[in-house]
Design an enzyme around this catalytic site. Structure first.
Site: not given
Length: 500
Positions: A34, A459
């Site tokens: 599971c 940037d």
């Protein structure tokens, strides 16, 4: 991979969704495995084993739980943090490299022998490359069984199996059911869609800030390739065996995906690329916890939890976008890209019409990303860009030649932009090309190669965002300050862009 039993068991006992995909729970008393968040009763300690992959659990003779569907869990977020050989191998396997090129092809791309690759994957994942690819084929087959009306033989070969017998044996082993029983047992109404169309759910670890993802993609959307409409992102795809289209709609706990493929063998690569585009394998709780520890970012993290890094479905596309976006606004770059794509698509359409043989003309159209039902098609490829005349570019000569230099490097193999690339080697190759500097290479590392720890400190928008939050806004001082955000500086970059 070493799994601490106590920590894993606590995650299972609390049904913690954050650990889905990190490991799998095997229950020896029932013979099933599971995901950690499975809603079933927590098994007794003496009946539990933990596995690093679904393939490892299958190799131990366990079948997948029909309730929690562990094979549909999000992928492990560690493969972005880890850029080592095992991480690269897992990304390439997810992209279907073994189905296309076999284990020798995977080993060749990674630069290791098949034996050594098998040894490394077995040590880390509990299963070798063939077993990992087999687990992926089983999941692909289950999706096709449950969401299409294709015959079982068609599904077997579309999922990558070598024979129908191999397909039947694998699904019986993995799901403890015959393929036909899986279709009957699911018992749900399949969507009335056309041939080659698959609908499925792409799981993620919550939270997911869907609006931020869609906003980012919408601003940069290229007409004819992608669009955001009514909360759904649509785009065309270039895939290993043909073209395709996808519609991605974020929902509670999953992203609904509708894929239209010219070749169903492209299902696994298409799913992997869509997951990568939306950064669905990330662990947002861990990321946000690190960033929220900084008082400057804490209010933004609280207001907008689950910010992801929008990535890409095509490394070459992202490289072209990055070069064109150098020192210009997003709007200007979008205009230039649209002009380039219009010229490329017009050239392809003309070649298709001019082809004498109708069949080969259609094949050419499909191969190069021909128009689909709603007009969306994939981005142009490297060879296609090299075939365009100077007039198609609409940009300075230096930038045009940078694009051609990139395309030539991709075609001759000196630069690799694939999902499983060695990031350091790829960046060195990019920096050796004319017109590509550190900003462009780092932008690609973040969006094309999936590096979670890139700060674009030079940037302009990042610096404006930093200033808006009261942070240092010169590249050197921002770099020093940002050490506290490691290893999640790419996510900090997205948040600084939003702050700007």
């Amino acid at each position: 991979m070493e799994l601490d039993f106590e920590r894993c068991y606590r995650a299972v006992d609390s049904r913690d969704q954050r650990f889905d995909g990190w490991f799998y729970t095997g229950v020896t008393s029932t013979g099933i495995y599971c995901r950690p968040s499975c809603p079933a009763i927590t098994p007794k300690r003496q009946n539990v084993r933990f596995f690093p992959s679904a393939a490892a659990a299958q190799g131990a003779g366990l079948r997948a739980c029909r309730r929690c569907r562990p094979d549909a869990a999000p992928g492990s977020p560690q493969w972005d943090v880890r850029a080592d050989v095992v991480g690269r191998a897992m990304r390439l396997i997810a992209d279907g490299v073994i189905d296309r090129d076999g284990v020798p092809g995977l080993a060749s791309r990674l630069g290791y022998t098949e034996r050594h690759l098998h040894r490394m994957l077995s040590a880390e994942m509990g299963a070798g490359p063939l077993a990992l690819a087999r687990a992926q084929r089983a999941q692909t087959a289950r999706i096709l069984i449950e969401t299409t009306d294709l015959g079982m033989a068609e599904i077997a070969f579309a999922a990558g199996f070598g024979s129908v017998r191999q397909f039947n044996d694998t699904l019986r082993e993995v799901y403890a059911s015959a393929p036909s029983d899986l279709r009957t047992a699911r018992g749900r109404q399949r969507a009335a869609v056309g041939a080659g169309t698959i609908t499925l759910r792409l799981a993620y670890r919550p939270p997911l800030h869907a609006r931020a993802l869609l906003d980012f993609l919408a601003v940069r959307a290229l007409p004819g390739v992608e669009e955001v409409r009514d909360g759904t992102y649509h785009r065309g795809l270039r895939l290993p065996h043909g073209t395709g289209q996808v519609a991605l709609t974020p929902a509670d706990g999953h992203v609904a995906a509708t894929l239209r493929l010219t070749d169903l063998r492209d299902l696994a690569p298409a799913v992997a690329r869509c997951r990568r585009l939306l950064d669905l394998d990330a662990d947002p709780v861990a990321i946000d916890a690190t960033l929220a520890a900084d008082p400057a970012l804490a209010p933004a993290v609280t207001a907008e939890p689950g910010i992801r890094v929008p990535r890409s479905v095509d490394g070459f596309e992202m490289a072209v976008r990055a070069i064109i976006n150098q020192q210009v606004s997003i709007t200007s770059a979008r205009t230039t890209l649209t002009r380039l794509l219009t010229a490329a698509h017009a050239r392809v359409d003309h070649e298709v019409v001019a082809t004498d043989d109708g069949v080969s003309g259609q094949q050419l159209h499909d191969q190069r990303g021909g128009p689909e039902q709603n007009g969306l098609r994939g981005f142009l490829g490297a060879e296609e860009l090299l075939g365009l005349p100077d007039s198609a570019f609409g940009m300075p000569v230096g930038r045009r030649e940078s694009l051609r230099g990139l395309a030539r490097a991709v075609v001759d193999g000196s630069v690799d932009l694939a999902p499983g690339v060695d990031r350091g080697e790829a960046i060195r190759g990019l920096l050796a090309l004319p017109g590509i500097g550190p900003w462009t290479a780092n932008y690609l590392a973040m969006r094309a190669f999936g590096d979670p720890d890139i700060l674009l400190s030079s940037d302009l928008a990042v610096r404006r965002g930093a200033a808006a939050l009261g942070l240092p806004d010169t590249p050197t001082t921002l770099d020093r300050y940002a050490q506290r955000w490691r290893p999640w500086r790419s996510y900090a970059t997205i948040r600084l862009w939003r702050a700007a």
